[in-house]
Write a protein that holds these residues in place. Structure first.
Motif, PDB file in Angstrom:
ATOM      1  N   HIS A 169     -11.770 -16.522  10.690  1.00 53.81           N
ATOM      2  CA  HIS A 169     -11.441 -15.311   9.941  1.00 53.81           C
ATOM      3  C   HIS A 169     -12.574 -14.319  10.079  1.00 53.81           C
ATOM      4  O   HIS A 169     -13.403 -14.193   9.192  1.00 53.81           O
ATOM      5  CB  HIS A 169     -11.218 -15.650   8.458  1.00 53.81           C
ATOM      6  N   PRO A 170     -12.647 -13.630  11.207  1.00 51.61           N
ATOM      7  CA  PRO A 170     -13.742 -12.672  11.353  1.00 51.61           C
ATOM      8  C   PRO A 170     -13.580 -11.493  10.390  1.00 51.61           C
ATOM      9  O   PRO A 170     -12.467 -11.194   9.951  1.00 51.61           O
ATOM     10  CB  PRO A 170     -13.639 -12.215  12.809  1.00 51.61           C
ATOM     11  N   VAL A 171     -14.714 -10.861  10.080  1.00 51.37           N
ATOM     12  CA  VAL A 171     -14.664  -9.688   9.202  1.00 51.37           C
ATOM     13  C   VAL A 171     -13.811  -8.608   9.883  1.00 51.37           C
ATOM     14  O   VAL A 171     -14.016  -8.293  11.046  1.00 51.37           O
ATOM     15  CB  VAL A 171     -16.091  -9.161   8.960  1.00 51.37           C
ATOM     16  N   GLY A 172     -12.846  -8.049   9.142  1.00 49.48           N
ATOM     17  CA  GLY A 172     -11.816  -7.216   9.773  1.00 49.48           C
ATOM     18  C   GLY A 172     -12.229  -5.846  10.239  1.00 49.48           C
ATOM     19  O   GLY A 172     -11.907  -5.444  11.342  1.00 49.48           O
ATOM     20  N   HIS A 173     -12.972  -5.101   9.436  1.00 52.96           N
ATOM     21  CA  HIS A 173     -13.358  -3.715   9.735  1.00 52.96           C
ATOM     22  C   HIS A 173     -12.142  -2.857  10.069  1.00 52.96           C
ATOM     23  O   HIS A 173     -12.275  -1.851  10.754  1.00 52.96           O
ATOM     24  CB  HIS A 173     -14.305  -3.654  10.945  1.00 52.96           C
ATOM     25  N   LYS A 174     -10.953  -3.249   9.628  1.00 55.21           N
ATOM     26  CA  LYS A 174      -9.771  -2.520  10.078  1.00 55.21           C
ATOM     27  C   LYS A 174      -9.528  -1.267   9.252  1.00 55.21           C
ATOM     28  O   LYS A 174      -8.914  -0.314   9.730  1.00 55.21           O
ATOM     29  CB  LYS A 174      -8.543  -3.422  10.032  1.00 55.21           C
ATOM     30  N   ALA A 175     -10.033  -1.272   8.011  1.00 56.30           N
ATOM     31  CA  ALA A 175      -9.751  -0.144   7.134  1.00 56.30           C
ATOM     32  C   ALA A 175     -10.334   1.150   7.692  1.00 56.30           C
ATOM     33  O   ALA A 175      -9.801   2.229   7.471  1.00 56.30           O
ATOM     34  CB  ALA A 175     -10.320  -0.421   5.752  1.00 56.30           C
ATOM     35  N   ASP A 176     -11.451   1.028   8.482  1.00 52.64           N
ATOM     36  CA  ASP A 176     -12.129   2.216   8.992  1.00 52.64           C
ATOM     37  C   ASP A 176     -11.167   3.134   9.761  1.00 52.64           C
ATOM     38  O   ASP A 176     -11.192   4.351   9.621  1.00 52.64           O
ATOM     39  CB  ASP A 176     -13.264   1.824   9.961  1.00 52.64           C
ATOM     40  N   SER A 177     -10.341   2.521  10.587  1.00 51.10           N
ATOM     41  CA  SER A 177      -9.535   3.340  11.482  1.00 51.10           C
ATOM     42  C   SER A 177      -8.067   3.386  11.056  1.00 51.10           C
ATOM     43  O   SER A 177      -7.250   3.984  11.728  1.00 51.10           O
ATOM     44  CB  SER A 177      -9.641   2.795  12.914  1.00 51.10           C
ATOM     45  N   ARG A 178      -7.738   2.725   9.937  1.00 49.34           N
ATOM     46  CA  ARG A 178      -6.325   2.616   9.580  1.00 49.34           C
ATOM     47  C   ARG A 178      -5.836   3.815   8.768  1.00 49.34           C
ATOM     48  O   ARG A 178      -4.645   4.104   8.731  1.00 49.34           O
ATOM     49  CB  ARG A 178      -6.107   1.314   8.798  1.00 49.34           C
ATOM     50  N   ASP A 179      -6.783   4.498   8.093  1.00 54.02           N
ATOM     51  CA  ASP A 179      -6.350   5.527   7.142  1.00 54.02           C
ATOM     52  C   ASP A 179      -5.716   6.732   7.819  1.00 54.02           C
ATOM     53  O   ASP A 179      -4.687   7.234   7.386  1.00 54.02           O
ATOM     54  CB  ASP A 179      -7.546   5.971   6.292  1.00 54.02           C
ATOM     55  N   ASP A 180      -6.329   7.210   8.896  1.00 55.40           N
ATOM     56  CA  ASP A 180      -5.818   8.418   9.538  1.00 55.40           C
ATOM     57  C   ASP A 180      -4.644   8.093  10.452  1.00 55.40           C
ATOM     58  O   ASP A 180      -4.556   6.998  10.991  1.00 55.40           O
ATOM     59  CB  ASP A 180      -6.928   9.089  10.358  1.00 55.40           C
ATOM     60  N   SER A 181      -3.775   9.076  10.623  1.00 53.41           N
ATOM     61  CA  SER A 181      -2.655   8.877  11.543  1.00 53.41           C
ATOM     62  C   SER A 181      -3.164   8.979  12.980  1.00 53.41           C
ATOM     63  O   SER A 181      -4.300   9.381  13.232  1.00 53.41           O
ATOM     64  CB  SER A 181      -1.587   9.942  11.297  1.00 53.41           C
ATOM     65  N   ILE A 182      -2.309   8.610  13.918  1.00 49.43           N
ATOM     66  CA  ILE A 182      -2.714   8.620  15.327  1.00 49.43           C
ATOM     67  C   ILE A 182      -2.986  10.058  15.763  1.00 49.43           C
ATOM     68  O   ILE A 182      -2.151  10.950  15.549  1.00 49.43           O
ATOM     69  CB  ILE A 182      -1.623   7.993  16.203  1.00 49.43           C
ATOM     70  N   LYS A 240      -0.965   0.860  13.694  1.00 52.08           N
ATOM     71  CA  LYS A 240      -0.577   2.262  13.507  1.00 52.08           C
ATOM     72  C   LYS A 240       0.689   2.596  14.282  1.00 52.08           C
ATOM     73  O   LYS A 240       1.558   3.328  13.818  1.00 52.08           O
ATOM     74  CB  LYS A 240      -1.718   3.190  13.958  1.00 52.08           C
ATOM     75  N   LEU A 241       0.785   2.032  15.483  1.00 53.06           N
ATOM     76  CA  LEU A 241       1.962   2.291  16.314  1.00 53.06           C
ATOM     77  C   LEU A 241       3.220   1.809  15.591  1.00 53.06           C
ATOM     78  O   LEU A 241       4.251   2.487  15.567  1.00 53.06           O
ATOM     79  CB  LEU A 241       1.799   1.567  17.649  1.00 53.06           C
ATOM     80  N   MET A 242       3.113   0.630  14.959  1.00 54.60           N
ATOM     81  CA  MET A 242       4.272   0.079  14.242  1.00 54.60           C
ATOM     82  C   MET A 242       4.589   0.921  13.014  1.00 54.60           C
ATOM     83  O   MET A 242       5.753   1.111  12.660  1.00 54.60           O
ATOM     84  CB  MET A 242       3.998  -1.374  13.845  1.00 54.60           C
ATOM     85  N   CYS A 243       3.538   1.440  12.357  1.00 54.49           N
ATOM     86  CA  CYS A 243       3.786   2.255  11.163  1.00 54.49           C
ATOM     87  C   CYS A 243       4.469   3.565  11.538  1.00 54.49           C
ATOM     88  O   CYS A 243       5.385   4.019  10.863  1.00 54.49           O
ATOM     89  CB  CYS A 243       2.464   2.571  10.458  1.00 54.49           C
ATOM     90  N   GLU A 244       3.980   4.189  12.609  1.00 53.80           N
ATOM     91  CA  GLU A 244       4.421   5.537  12.909  1.00 53.80           C
ATOM     92  C   GLU A 244       5.598   5.582  13.880  1.00 53.80           C
ATOM     93  O   GLU A 244       6.303   6.572  13.933  1.00 53.80           O
ATOM     94  CB  GLU A 244       3.255   6.351  13.483  1.00 53.80           C
ATOM     95  N   ARG A 245       5.759   4.557  14.692  1.00 51.58           N
ATOM     96  CA  ARG A 245       6.830   4.610  15.697  1.00 51.58           C
ATOM     97  C   ARG A 245       7.684   3.348  15.623  1.00 51.58           C
ATOM     98  O   ARG A 245       8.002   2.730  16.638  1.00 51.58           O
ATOM     99  CB  ARG A 245       6.233   4.790  17.094  1.00 51.58           C
ATOM    100  N   ALA A 246       8.019   2.977  14.412  1.00 53.23           N
ATOM    101  CA  ALA A 246       8.769   1.739  14.208  1.00 53.23           C
ATOM    102  C   ALA A 246      10.127   1.786  14.895  1.00 53.23           C
ATOM    103  O   ALA A 246      10.549   0.801  15.520  1.00 53.23           O
ATOM    104  CB  ALA A 246       8.933   1.489  12.712  1.00 53.23           C
TER     105      ALA A 246
END
Lengths: 222, 492, 175, 363
Positions: free
Chosen positions: B12-25, B178-184
């Protein structure tokens, strides 16, 4: 025949115990004291001298097909003779070493030299080889025995007079009288450790010598 | 095949995903002054350039065609002039050069003529696969295997389960998320198309449970279609690895040395599925991709949709630039990504992320001796013995390394991630695998030269024999009368 | 006592005969049996880079431990390792095998005389009379015979250039 | 601005968790603080001096070996030598003379660890190996246990460390005694009754808190458990070895003591006396000398438990934790070999798993 090289081989370079790593069973088993080591060493030396000269003398007669059984019979005879001799003249030592003297028969060092050296060389070189190898084995036995005895019971050559007669009582020394004995040295693990350290020391010396030799060579080239 | 759906090991590596998840593509990245299109952006042989220096190309025009084994087409990401076909430093840790097409954009973004297909389901399966091939689509999760070849393989087997891999398990990366969120909708449509091509019985979109928004978006898009399942799989590295994902979804294991379609499973990454949808519906070739620009050195980490061939530095700059000197530049995620020699290298089809990491994030130490703690054994998702593999590789005992599991290693890096002695385990494995490959190549070459030498020997001997025979024949012809005489003497 | 002597004599006779028979029927010929096996492994291009006239003599020398297992440059490291395993030699004591060499023909100087491709032991040079010759890297063993045959001195030897398909990670520094 | 990374060229992964060898060693040392602290409180200054001497001489031996082997001195900082010295200290009688401490530490580091090739290479746990070497070599000082709360002053403590033990304390008769294990063994040999012995000597409260004879590590069961719990919580060790070891010992004790209570000691006695707890949590779980796989660890723990029970009950020595663990240490490579995990896509034998091949389509 290069006799100095023969002795150098036996005593150091190609030493039975430290170079060829043969005959470790008696070495590990009997070296609880320097005296025991010396006794075993002398017994092995005697057997080696007997077998090497005998085998060398009859080497022309033995047909190659049956040479191994013949060698074994001759070695067994020599060992039995030595065994009886020690029992007769050094009975106390025999009580300590008895079991292991019989085992000299299967001692690879003796068989190996009978096969590889004595059966191919004339009597005199074979005798010289036997003395060199036997002495080489003896000093290692004494050295390991001494290391273990000093650490384990604080004495050196205790009971030497049993082996060599009362004239050698002066050899028996006590090194530590107060500090406790490190029993593990006399127990089997101690034998492995003592031999291991001895081999390390030999290899370190060899390495030093080799380095010096190489340095010398380089200097000569310049 | 064991029925367990939980694969062993993992970390379970530290995710750091929140950094780039907030803004849209970010879609409007300005055109860079030059695009570099390496001829090899896929697993196989170089593509063959179709253009010449000085040519003007249109956006989407094919500039290099697939040539040889496992190759793929290459298209111009924008309109402009071909400036050179020359070597560039590749986005590869070796920093070695390779050939690329240099394209100078003219800023007009003039599209070549596209042929949209309003109803691709009416086109034969084989032709659809051909269209995917034509669009130059490769596996975009990082595997860069030509997608059309996978589809054709899928047609040759009975595919029971088609899995769309939305379980982006690498830290930092949120591209697929992000791709799944925006181009589902597009992704679900793409999944439907692929299922149609390979005629799969069951279609699963597998998404890690740490992406609730993506799950919701895809579930909503898939609603009413019926035959597409959306499954939440537990978030654990390396869930995105095909073998582990197949086990998590189907409960079956891919036998060692086999491919997933041998057991009737086909896996495609969501980004690939998206690209396939774009190609089949709109006729658009693969000329851009979404990638995550992140890491502690990036001022404003986010996802960008960028043209293939854009220099990495240009993308960094469009995300606010680099705030401090990065300790390491990466293409892909930190677990399996590759070091970039400089930021001047171009974005390629397989770049799922571009990271500029600080020293603290890399957390590198001087390796210490192995203390046999066994953490690597417990972390290995394949059930191997990484410590044994490393110690045998170090001694160049490659056979021993193979026995300890090197042949089954997927180089996921879980072992090296947890190693308290900081031993570069994966590098040992890469080294051993490379050496083994070298040996094999060497052996093959020797076998070949041996064959050639034997063939030559045989040929020369045959020639000699032929010559001798010819000579003999000539002799016979020249002195036919003389010959019987001595023989008659002999017999007399 | 008599019985014991008899038994021992009998045993000696029987066992001695057995040994004598064994010595006759299980005799190993003096020729080193490994020579053939090793020759099968060698490339067979008779290139002579090992310093022996051909692969046969080299195999004999290797089998008799007169030549190093690393002596064959076309065989490379793979061959050296196979041989080392066969001969029970620790490869690390012998140093590196020579890097395999490749012949390169200078396009500007080649006159198309065909001498090089006639002599090439592995047919690794293609070309025709009066036309430029090209070396096929996959077949070249780097034997230098073409270099000697070339009248224009336009053939040189290089090591194969590193590229992305051949590159792999180096071994990490030991901990 | 053009960005170039620092020259470090390494393969993936480019992230790492926060573990490290030094952190692991530090955590184990932390876990040892309660038992050691309580031991020093019980047995006074001589115990503190002996503990310090062990650590210092272990570090000195390690430094000597690193210098001889030309390894970087920075390896001293990984904490393994400190831990070895510390572990040895808590297994020795608290009032051991200086040469036991120094000789033991030197033996542990030089012969127990560095001769095998240094950290990670040794077959046996160095501290236990040294303890056994000491026990075999010097049986008398190694079975001379101090009585709690004697509180000698500094001068007396130094005398004790120099080996001049009994003359200084006013009640020398009370000074030495055997631990419960030794005591009960002697009593049983003399034809005694186990239940009788236990009712007159054994006391669960004392065993838990630790006001009894023994080494620093074995007196207080509660504090040893506390240390073990810390290691488990920090994920330095997993439950497999301690639980299987203690479980096996408990089951064996339960079966034998219920069938013949007058001959065999009960579960509580086995678990709370001697070094079982400290051994199960700190010595048997040594990474280097225990198996790496979970299944292997369970087998290892069960083997330790079985051996401890067997030697304690029928063997010549009263205490057997060290012997049991050392014996199983020698089996570790073998256990690791037979408990290799199953590889994904292969069966236990390493063959490719069978599968129903997906049918090829006709077209």
């Amino acid at each position: 025949m290069n006799y100095p090289q023969l002795f150098k081989d036996g005593l150091w370079d190609n030493n039975v115990a430290m170079g060829q790593m043969l005959a470790l069973c008696p070495l590990l088993a009997v070296t609880t004291s320097a005296t025991n080591g010396l006794g075993m060493g002398i017994a092995s030396l005697a057997v080696l001298i007997l077998t090497n000269t005998l085998i060398s003398a009859v080497r022309g007669v033995i047909s190659p097909q049956v040479r191994i059984p013949v060698l074994i019979v001759m070695i067994a005879t020599a060992v039995t003779l030595t065994d009886m001799a020690i029992n007769a003249w050094m009975h106390d030592l025999y009580k300590v070493l008895g079991l292991f003297i019989a085992l000299i028969v299967t001692n690879c060092a003796i068989f190996g030299h009978a096969e590889s050296f004595a059966s191919k060389q004339p009597v005199i070189p074979a005798l010289a080889d036997a003395i060199a190898m036997g002495l080489g084995f003896t000093w290692v036995l004494v050295a390991v025995g001494a290391m273990r005895e000093v650490l384990g019971s604080g004495t050196l050559f205790a009971n030497a007079s049993l082996l060599l007669g009362p004239g050698f009582a002066w050899l028996e020394t006590t090194i530590f009288s107060t500090s406790p004995d490190i029993l593990i040295a006399i127990l089997p693990p101690g034998a492995f450790m003592a031999l291991g350290f001895l081999i390390v020391i030999k290899r370190l010396i060899d390495q030093r010598l080799r380095n010096r030799e190489e340095a010398g060579l380089v200097q000569m080239q310049h | 095949m064991l029925g367990s759906k939980r694969y062993r090991g993992g970390v379970h590596p530290v995710g750091h995903k929140a950094d780039s998840r907030d803004d849209s593509i970010l879609t409007d990245v300005p055109l860079p002054p030059m695009l570099y299109l390496p001829l090899c952006q896929h697993t196989g042989d170089d593509a063959l350039p179709l253009v010449q220096i000085g040519d003007r190309v249109l956006k989407g025009q094919k500039v290099a065609k697939a040539n040889g084994r496992l190759s793929a087409n290459l298209h111009a990401p924008t309109s402009g002039i071909i400036k050179a076909i020359d070597t560039i430093t590749m986005p590869h840790p070796s920093g070695l050069p390779a050939r690329a097409i240099w394209l100078e954009p003219d800023g007009q973004e003039q599209w070549t003529e596209l042929t949209p297909h309003p109803d691709p389901y009416s086109i034969p399966h084989e032709a659809l696969a051909g269209m995917v091939e034509d669009a130059g689509i490769v596996g975009m999760g990082g595997a860069i295997f030509p997608a059309a070849i996978k589809l054709r393989q899928g047609r040759r087997f009975e595919i029971k389960t088609f899995i769309v891999n939305g379980s982006e398990c690498e830290p930092y990366l949120t591209t697929d998320d992000k791709l799944m969120c925006e181009r589902a909708k597009e992704i679900v449509e793409g999944a439907k198309l692929v299922r149609h091509i390979i005629e799969a019985y069951r279609t699963v979109i597998a998404i890690e449970d740490n992406k609730p928004e993506a799950l919701a978006a895809i579930r909503q898009a898939a609603e009413g279609i019926g035959s597409i399942e959306v499954v939440a799989v537990p978030a654990r590295y390396p869930m995105g690895s095909a073998k582990q994902l197949i086990q998590a979804v189907t409960g079956h294991e891919v036998p060692a040395g086999s491919r997933s379609n041998d057991i009737g499973v086909l896996v495609h990454n969501v980004a690939t599925v998206y690209a396939i949808q774009q190609a089949l519906i709109y006729g658009k070739p693969l000329i851009s991709r979404v990638t995550t620009v992140a890491g502690g050195c990036i001022a404003a980490p986010r996802n960008v949709e960028a043209l293939i061939g854009t220099p990495v530095q240009h993308l960094f700059d469009s995300c606010g630039g680099v705030t401090s000197a990065p300790s390491r530049l990466l293409m892909g995620g930190p677990m399996m990504g590759q070091v970039l020699p400089t930021a001047d290298v171009p974005l390629i089809k397989g770049s799922s992320g571009l990271l500029a990491l600080t020293r603290k994030e890399v957390n590198e130490h001087v390796p210490a001796p192995c203390i046999r703690c066994g953490r690597c054994v417990n972390a290995c998702p394949m059930g191997l013995l990484p410590l044994e593999m490393a110690s045998t590789s170090r001694k160049d005992d490659f056979e021993g390394a193979q026995d300890a599991g090197l042949r089954d290693c997927i180089l996921c890096g879980s072992c090296a991630y947890v190693c308290p002695s900081h031993i570069p385990l994966v590098q040992y494995f890469e080294y051993a695998k490379g050496e083994i490959r070298d040996r094999r190549v060497g052996e093959q070459k020797m076998l070949r030269t041996k064959e050639l030498a034997d063939a030559r020997k045989a040929r020369i001997e045959a020639e000699k024999a032929a010559k001798a025979a010819a000579k003999k024949a000539k002799k016979k012809k020249a002195k036919p009368a003389k010959k019987p005489e001595p023989s008659s003497e002999e017999t007399a | 006592m008599l019985i014991a002597t008899l038994v021992l004599t009998l045993m000696g006779l029987v066992l001695g005969t057995l040994l004598a028979l064994a010595a006759r029927y299980m005799a190993v010929e003096d020729d080193n049996p490994m020579t053939g096996e090793i020759e099968d492994l060698l490339p067979g291009s008779q290139c002579g880079q090992c310093g022996f006239p051909g692969c046969g003599p080299a195999a004999e020398a290797i089998a008799n431990r007169e030549a190093d297992v690393t002596c064959c440059p076309p065989g490379g490291r793979a061959l050296a390792e196979t041989l080392a395993k066969m001969m029970d030699i620790d490869l690390s004591t012998l140093g590196d095998a020579a890097e395999p060499q490749l012949a390169v023909i200078d396009e500007t100087l080649c006159t198309g005389c065909t001498r090089c491709f006639k002599i090439c032991p592995t047919d690794a040079i293609v070309g025709a009379s009066k036309q430029m010759h090209v070396v096929v890297n996959e077949a070249c063993t780097g034997c230098e015979q073409c270099m000697e045959a070339c009248p224009e001195d336009c053939i040189s030897m290089t090591t194969e250039e590193m590229d992305l398909t051949r590159w792999h990670w180096h071994k990490p520094e030991a901990a | 601005m053009n960005t170039t990374a620092a020259a470090a060229v390494t393969a993936s992964p480019h992230a790492h968790d926060r573990s490290g060898v030094d952190r692991i060693m530090l955590n184990v040392c932390l876990a040892l603080v309660p038992v050691t602290g309580f031991g020093i409180y019980l047995f006074g200054l001589p115990a503190l001096l002996m503990w310090m001497l062990c650590i210092v001489s272990a570090l000195a031996s390690e430094a000597l070996c690193l210098w001889l082997l030309q390894h970087p001195m920075s390896r001293l900082l990984d904490g393994s030598a400190v831990l070895t010295g510390w572990l040895l200290a808590i297994t020795l009688p608290p009032w051991s003379p200086w040469w036991v401490a120094v000789g033991g530490s030197a033996f542990a580091i030089i012969i127990g660890k560095q001769i095998y090739g240094g950290i990670g290479q040794n077959l046996f746990n160095p501290a236990l190996l040294a303890r056994i070497a000491l026990l075999i070599s010097f049986p008398v000082p190694l079975t001379t246990w101090a009585i709690p709360y004697l509180n000698p002053d500094l001068g007396q403590s130094i005398q004790i460390l120099l080996g001049n033990m009994p003359t200084l304390i006013p009640t020398p008769d009370a000074l030495t005694g055997a631990t419960w294990l030794g005591d009960s063994k002697a009593a049983m040999k003399a034809g005694g009754d186990m239940t009788e012995y236990l009712s007159s000597h054994f006391n669960v409260m004392d065993a838990m808190i630790g006001e009894r004879l023994g080494s620093m590590g074995e007196t207080s069961a509660l504090l040893a458990l506390l240390g073990g719990a810390w290691l488990l919580k920090q994920r330095i060790i997993s439950w497999h070895i301690p639980v299987s070891l203690l479980g096996t010992l408990a089951v064996l004790a339960l079966v034998t003591s219920t069938s013949e209570p007058e001959r065999y000691a009960p579960v509580g006695f086995h678990l709370l006396s001697g070094g079982v707890l400290i051994g199960a949590f700190f010595f048997a779980t040594d990474y280097v000398t225990s198996p790496t796989t979970k299944l292997g660890q369970v087998i290892f723990g069960m083997g330790c438990g079985l051996l401890i029970f067997t030697i304690r009950t029928w063997g010549g020595f009263p205490e057997a934790v060290a012997f049991g663990i050392l014996f199983m240490n020698s089996l570790t490579p073998l256990i690791d070999r037979v408990t290799k995990p199953r590889v994904y896509g292969r069966n236990r034998q390493g063959d490719v798993i069978k599968h129903v091949p997906a049918q090829r389509r006709v077209n």
